[in-house]
Enzyme design. Structure first.
Site, short mmCIF file in Angstrom:
data_model
loop_
_atom_site.label_atom_id
_atom_site.label_comp_id
_atom_site.label_asym_id
_atom_site.label_seq_id
_atom_site.Cartn_x
_atom_site.Cartn_y
_atom_site.Cartn_z
N THR A 33 -6.05 -0.84 -11.50
CA THR A 33 -7.49 -0.69 -11.28
C THR A 33 -8.21 -0.66 -12.63
O THR A 33 -9.20 -1.37 -12.84
CB THR A 33 -7.78 0.61 -10.49
OG1 THR A 33 -7.16 0.49 -9.22
CG2 THR A 33 -9.26 0.86 -10.33
N SER A 60 1.16 -3.94 -13.09
CA SER A 60 1.22 -2.51 -12.74
C SER A 60 2.65 -2.03 -12.65
O SER A 60 3.54 -2.77 -12.22
CB SER A 60 0.50 -2.33 -11.40
OG SER A 60 0.83 -1.10 -10.82
N CYS A 98 -4.28 -0.35 1.91
CA CYS A 98 -3.66 -0.20 0.59
C CYS A 98 -4.55 0.58 -0.37
O CYS A 98 -4.11 1.43 -1.11
CB CYS A 98 -3.36 -1.58 0.06
SG CYS A 98 -2.86 -1.65 -1.63
N THR A 117 -4.49 9.58 -25.34
CA THR A 117 -3.05 9.70 -25.59
C THR A 117 -2.27 8.98 -24.48
O THR A 117 -2.53 9.20 -23.30
CB THR A 117 -2.65 11.19 -25.65
OG1 THR A 117 -3.43 11.79 -26.68
CG2 THR A 117 -1.18 11.37 -25.95
N GLN A 154 0.91 -8.09 -7.68
CA GLN A 154 1.91 -8.28 -6.60
C GLN A 154 2.89 -9.40 -6.93
O GLN A 154 3.93 -9.51 -6.29
CB GLN A 154 1.19 -8.59 -5.27
CG GLN A 154 0.27 -7.49 -4.79
CD GLN A 154 1.00 -6.22 -4.34
OE1 GLN A 154 2.23 -6.18 -4.26
NE2 GLN A 154 0.26 -5.17 -4.07
N ASN A 172 -2.35 -9.23 -2.04
CA ASN A 172 -1.64 -8.00 -1.67
C ASN A 172 -1.45 -7.86 -0.15
O ASN A 172 -0.52 -7.22 0.29
CB ASN A 172 -2.34 -6.76 -2.23
CG ASN A 172 -3.82 -6.75 -1.99
OD1 ASN A 172 -4.49 -7.78 -2.04
ND2 ASN A 172 -4.36 -5.58 -1.70
N HIS A 221 3.93 0.76 -10.80
CA HIS A 221 4.51 1.29 -9.55
C HIS A 221 4.75 0.23 -8.48
O HIS A 221 5.29 0.53 -7.42
CB HIS A 221 3.67 2.45 -9.01
CG HIS A 221 2.35 2.10 -8.41
ND1 HIS A 221 2.13 2.10 -7.06
CD2 HIS A 221 1.19 1.75 -8.98
CE1 HIS A 221 0.87 1.77 -6.83
NE2 HIS A 221 0.28 1.55 -7.97
#
Ligand code: PMP
Length: 364
Positions: A70, A185, A309, A224, A165, A137, A187
């Site tokens: 995102t 991404s 999603c 950080t 994806q 997706n 995950h």
């Protein structure tokens, strides 16, 4: 027993990634610190960058770490004044200001002529960008990204693709594709959530940061770095093998065949389109997607409706509506997205569960 068929929402963390992170759980410090602890973390950060660069064939210098896809999508489009996007983008692109939509056809592909005409007929190309998702997706449909890149290049307009994806599931070669920017991404490829990246070769100098502060990530993303999430992201990239996922295609095809053969009236959306090896969308006549989702949940299956999603809500799929499907179908589709922990047995279990559900709903 639960059956997880929702890998596109988030893939389970790879066991080897978990072990890798566990080893460094006690490491502490700040990668920007000059002392030994800081340098050790900085080194880990750069090693992760290299592993990700190897997966998508880009230079590690071109990777800007973010908190996820995102943020990477927002960063990519930040500062552009006219954003030509496909009508089936993720919310993080769709909700941007100053967007112009490119239509998609019933097969799920964007209208390349429309894109070309938009670029040809606009004489104010300064501040313009094109953004089209690599693989959808919801439906898994793969866009002709190289062709889109060529069109954008012809009119000297930068092109960004959201490849969240696609990466780890099909071959994604950043340099060969000719795209200017690409979102990925952690995950979705078996890494932890909390890390993503924007890859940008030529546009780095003109990107406008969203977060300003300590000048991390070449001043394009201050703050950080979440080192454990990034380390896990890197390790997931290293372990990611496209041929493992390619094998899943047979599993997906078996799921689709069994579901169609069960005579429940199930249709597979855009069956003949070029799709991700792990994803399909199915329509079960007479049952609203949210009812089906809950019924399947009670049977032990984790699936999602097209739109769930991001929102957590079960609304008619905007992607399907944009592809020209009726509201009825758009409100009745569920997405199945498979991964390495799924098996052929689960296809039969799903068919049997659907039979029980349809009987209960009085549909068969
Ligand atoms: N783009 C696509 C194509 C996605 O599928 C997702 C996650 N559903 C995102 C962007 C956003 O990812 P995240 O919510 O992890 O930031």
């Amino acid at each position: 027993m639960r059956y997880y068929l929702d890998y596109n929402a988030s893939a389970p963390m790879d066991e080897q990634v978990k072990n890798y992170i566990k080893e460094m759980i006690d490491w502490h410090g700040n990668p920007s610190s000059i002392h030994t602890k800081g340098r050790k973390l900085k080194n880990l950060l750069e090693i992760s960058r290299q592993k990700i660069a190897a997966l998508v064939n880009c230079s590690s210098k071109d990777i800007i770490f973010t908190s996820g896809a995102t943020e990477a999508n927002n960063l990519a489009l930040n500062g552009y004044k006219k954003k030509i996007i496909s009508a089936i983008e993720h919310e993080s692109i769709k909700k941007q200001k100053h967007t112009i939509l490119i239509n998609v056809n019933k097969e799920g592909y964007i209208d390349l002529d429309m894109l070309e005409n938009m670029l040809k007929n606009d004489n104010k190309k300064k501040g313009m960008i094109v953004s089209v998702m690599f693989a959808n997706n919801e439906t898994g449909i793969i866009q002709p990204v190289e062709k889109i890149a060529k069109i954008a290049k012809k009119y000297s307009v930068p092109f960004h693709t959201d490849a969240v994806q696609a990466v780890g599931r099909i071959n994604v070669n950043f340099l060969q594709l000719g795209v200017d920017m690409m979102t990925i991404s952690s995950h979705k490829i078996g890494g932890p959530s909390g890390a993503g990246a924007l890859i940008t070769a030529s546009k780095k100098k003109i990107l406008k940061p969203i977060l300003v502060g300590g000048d991390q990530e070449d001043s394009l993303r201050s703050g950080t770095e979440p080192i454990l999430a990034i380390a896990g992201f890197g390790q997931a990239a290293k372990l990611s093998k496209i041929n493992k996922i390619e094998k899943l295609k047979n599993l997906r095809i078996a799921f689709e065949k069994k579901l169609k053969k069960a005579n429940l009236g199930i249709q597979i959306i855009a069956e003949n389109s070029n799709r991700l090896p792990n994803t399909f969308m199915m329509y079960t006549p007479g049952i609203k997607a949210e009812d089906l989702l809950i019924a399947l949940d009670l049977e032990g299956f984790d699936v999602s409706t097209g739109a769930a999603c991001s929102s957590g809500k079960a609304e008619p799929s905007n992607v399907l509506k944009r592809m020209g499907y009726s509201k009825l179908i758009a409100a009745g589709v569920i997405r199945i997205s498979l991964g390495l922990y799924n098996s052929m047995r689960e296809a039969d279990m799903l068919v049997n569960a659907l039979k029980r559900i349809l009987k209960r709903f009085g549909k068969i």
